[in-house]
Design an enzyme around this catalytic site. Structure first.
Site, PDB file in Angstrom:
ATOM      1  N   LYS A   1       0.822  -1.218   0.000  1.00  0.00           N
ATOM      2  CA  LYS A   1       0.000   0.000   0.000  1.00  0.00           C
ATOM      3  C   LYS A   1       0.854   1.265   0.000  1.00  0.00           C
ATOM      4  CE  LYS A   1      -2.099  -0.964   3.794  1.00  0.00           C
ATOM      5  NZ  LYS A   1      -1.228  -2.074   4.181  1.00  0.00           N
ATOM      6  N   SER A   2       1.886   1.311   0.814  1.00  0.00           N
ATOM      7  CA  SER A   2       2.714   2.524   0.905  1.00  0.00           C
ATOM      8  C   SER A   2       3.386   2.848  -0.421  1.00  0.00           C
ATOM      9  CB  SER A   2       3.767   2.376   1.997  1.00  0.00           C
ATOM     10  OG  SER A   2       3.138   2.220   3.249  1.00  0.00           O
TER      11      SER A   2
ATOM     12  N   ASP B   1      -0.227   3.685   9.990  1.00  0.00           N
ATOM     13  CA  ASP B   1       1.143   3.704  10.520  1.00  0.00           C
ATOM     14  C   ASP B   1       1.540   5.098  10.999  1.00  0.00           C
ATOM     15  OD1 ASP B   1       1.453   1.002  10.061  1.00  0.00           O
ATOM     16  OD2 ASP B   1       2.615   1.253   8.228  1.00  0.00           O
TER      17      ASP B   1
END
Length: 187
Positions: free
Chosen positions: A16-17, A37
């Site tokens: 995802k990041s 996060d």
């Protein structure tokens, strides 16, 4: 309407990041990204490994306490307020509660045009990434790989184990373009 919020949901180390970075590179308008996060990094140390905050089990399980939920509520209200004020937001999420987590997020984002993106990755690939990263509780990727998608309804799904992050980001952008062209509104 055009998309105001993109919610990427997937397990730890699903990619995802990296997708967020690619989306911010290729989308025509400026987008701000936030992720769970980010919230965890900003918690006081007293809430990490605390029953009222977050605890991690021996196999990568994440246990969420009442104080974390209270702070996450404030965090999500703030993100929704920014989107309602005109900021375009990409939200990097891990729906530990599957469909119930999506419904809670949907309530925060009510009234906004939201694109729901499922970011999948085979558990064994995510586990390899988790080890390579070195900053995750081992076992988290495997324990989250499927549970985060249970009961979640998506507009678009991508698999970062089968396609590069840029290709996945382009698939999301193509969906957004088609939705804007046809006037499809999501909530």
């Amino acid at each position: 309407m055009t998309t105001q919020v993109i919610v990427l949901n997937g397990g730890s180390s699903a990619g995802k990041s990296t997708m967020v970075r690619r989306l911010k590179e290729i989308l025509p308008d400026p987008w701000i990204s936030f992720g769970v996060d980010d919230l965890i990094e900003r918690l006081p140390p007293s809430l990490l490994e605390s029953e009222s905050g977050l605890t991690f089990g021996p196999n990568g399980e994440v246990n969420v306490g009442d104080e974390f939920m209270r702070l996450q509520d404030a965090w999500m209200r703030g993100i929704a307020a920014m989107a309602k004020a005109g900021a375009r937001i990409i939200l990097d999420e891990v729906f530990l509660g599957g469909g119930a987590s999506q419904e809670r997020t949907r309530r925060y984002l009510e009234g906004l045009d939201v694109l729901w993106v499922g970011v999948r990755c085979a558990p064994e690939i995510a586990a390899e990434r988790e080890i390579a990263r070195g900053d995750r509780v081992i076992g988290m990727a495997v324990s989250q790989a499927e549970v985060v998608h249970e009961g979640v309804v998506y507009d678009v799904e991508v698999d970062t184990g089968r396609a590069e992050s840029l290709e996945c980001a382009r698939a999301v952008m193509a969906y957004m373009s088609e939705a804007a062209r046809t006037g499809t509104v999501r909530a």
